[in-house]
Design an enzyme around this catalytic site. Structure first.
Site, PDB file in Angstrom:
ATOM      1  CG  HIS A  42      -1.871  -1.162   1.236  1.00 35.71           C
ATOM      2  ND1 HIS A  42      -1.482  -2.438   1.578  1.00 35.71           N
ATOM      3  CD2 HIS A  42      -3.194  -1.236   0.943  1.00 35.71           C
ATOM      4  CE1 HIS A  42      -2.525  -3.256   1.508  1.00 35.71           C
ATOM      5  NE2 HIS A  42      -3.574  -2.547   1.120  1.00 35.71           N
ATOM      6  N   GLY A 143      -2.290  -4.746  -3.453  1.00 40.01           N
ATOM      7  CA  GLY A 143      -1.070  -5.366  -2.982  1.00 40.01           C
ATOM      8  C   GLY A 143      -1.295  -6.674  -2.259  1.00 40.01           C
ATOM      9  CG  ASP A 163       1.629   1.375   5.913  1.00 37.84           C
ATOM     10  OD1 ASP A 163       0.831   1.460   6.860  1.00 37.84           O
ATOM     11  OD2 ASP A 163       2.194   2.365   5.404  1.00 37.84           O
TER      12      ASP A 163
END
Length: 278
Positions: A42, A143, A163
């Site tokens: 991310h 992702g 993240d």
């Protein structure tokens, strides 16, 4: 979904902890000649101007990196602060790096970066920022989904940063699922998993999931503005670290009290513990 923009929060205390750990891990892992693959699930916009409207609206950086800028700091912060000085050559704190820029500044020509971002505006900014860097491949994709096909890498060396914005509570379970899938395929990789402490029970559930799945060499680090509360809002942020550099826990134990004293001297808290040994 896709409403989150990290530009509102760039440089806050959560970023300081995350990027301290990321930068120090990258510095350690690039001490070996073998190529390293950096995966960022991310990635965001990659870099942020602290004078822009979104950053100024919340000004969270003033209570984060702003507290460190210009201060004498321990060696553990040297990699991150070197990146900050590179992107702020005039000496004024005007720009703050996202994780992709931290990685790009610290990685070498033989290393590779794979960056994933779904938000259309942030994807465009990210693509433009790294358009001329041959080490970097930017994809507008999830992702979580893309990670599986990239592990294990040919070099057998990878640092994975997970993240997400945690826009809904399902993200906690999704993160756990993705980490365990990646770990099963590539157990010797290094994984950094950022999380916010909003509801402590969700973090405890992640811990139980990692432990029950047999994850080894698992650490947890947190930095907070205050104790856990039943009220809405993030009180702390943390990282799960799988296979971190062996030197990192000792460095964090040294630097975390100083960070707490600078960022939240009255009610702040920090914690570092090994959840599962090697």
């Amino acid at each position: 979904m896709l409403s989150y923009r990290h530009a509102y929060h760039a440089g806050n205390y959560a970023d300081v902890l995350k990027h301290l750990v990321l930068a120090r891990t990258l510095e350690y892992m690039t001490s070996k000649d073998t190529p390293l693959l950096y995966l960022d699930t991310h990635a965001g916009a990659g870099s942020y101007h602290l004078g822009a409207a979104m950053a100024k609206k919340t000004a969270e950086y003033k209570e984060g990196i702003g507290r460190l800028w210009g201060q004498p700091l321990p060696d553990a912060l040297t990699p991150l602060m070197s990146v900050l000085r590179q992107i702020n050559p005039k000496g004024e704190l005007e720009h703050y790096p996202g994780s992709p820029q931290v990685a790009a500044k610290l990685l070498r020509k033989q290393d590779a970066l794979r960056l994933f971002e779904l938000h259309p505006s942030d994807y465009r900014l990210l693509s433009e920022r790294f358009a001329t860097d041959r080490r970097v491949r930017v994809e507008r994709s999830d992702g979580f989904v893309s990670l599986k096909a990239l592990l294990p890498p040919p070099s057998k060396r990878a640092l994975v940063l997970i993240d997400p914005p945690y826009e809904n509570k399902g993200d906690y379970r999704q993160v756990q699922k993705v980490v365990l899938e990646g770990y099963k395929r590539f157990p010797i990789g290094t994984y950094l998993i950022w999380y916010p402490v909003v509801v402590r029970a969700r973090i405890d559930d992640m811990v139980r999931g990692f432990k029950s799945a047999g994850v080894r060499n698992l650490w947890q680090v947190e930095l907070g503005l205050g104790p856990d509360t039943e009220d809405f809002g993030m009180t702390s942020s943390g990282l799960f670290m799988i296979n971190p550099p062996w030197t990192l826990p000792g460095e964090l134990k040294e630097v975390l009290p100083m960070l707490q004293n600078l960022i939240a001297p009255e009610q702040g808290r920090w914690e570092l513990k090994q959840l599962v040994g090697e």
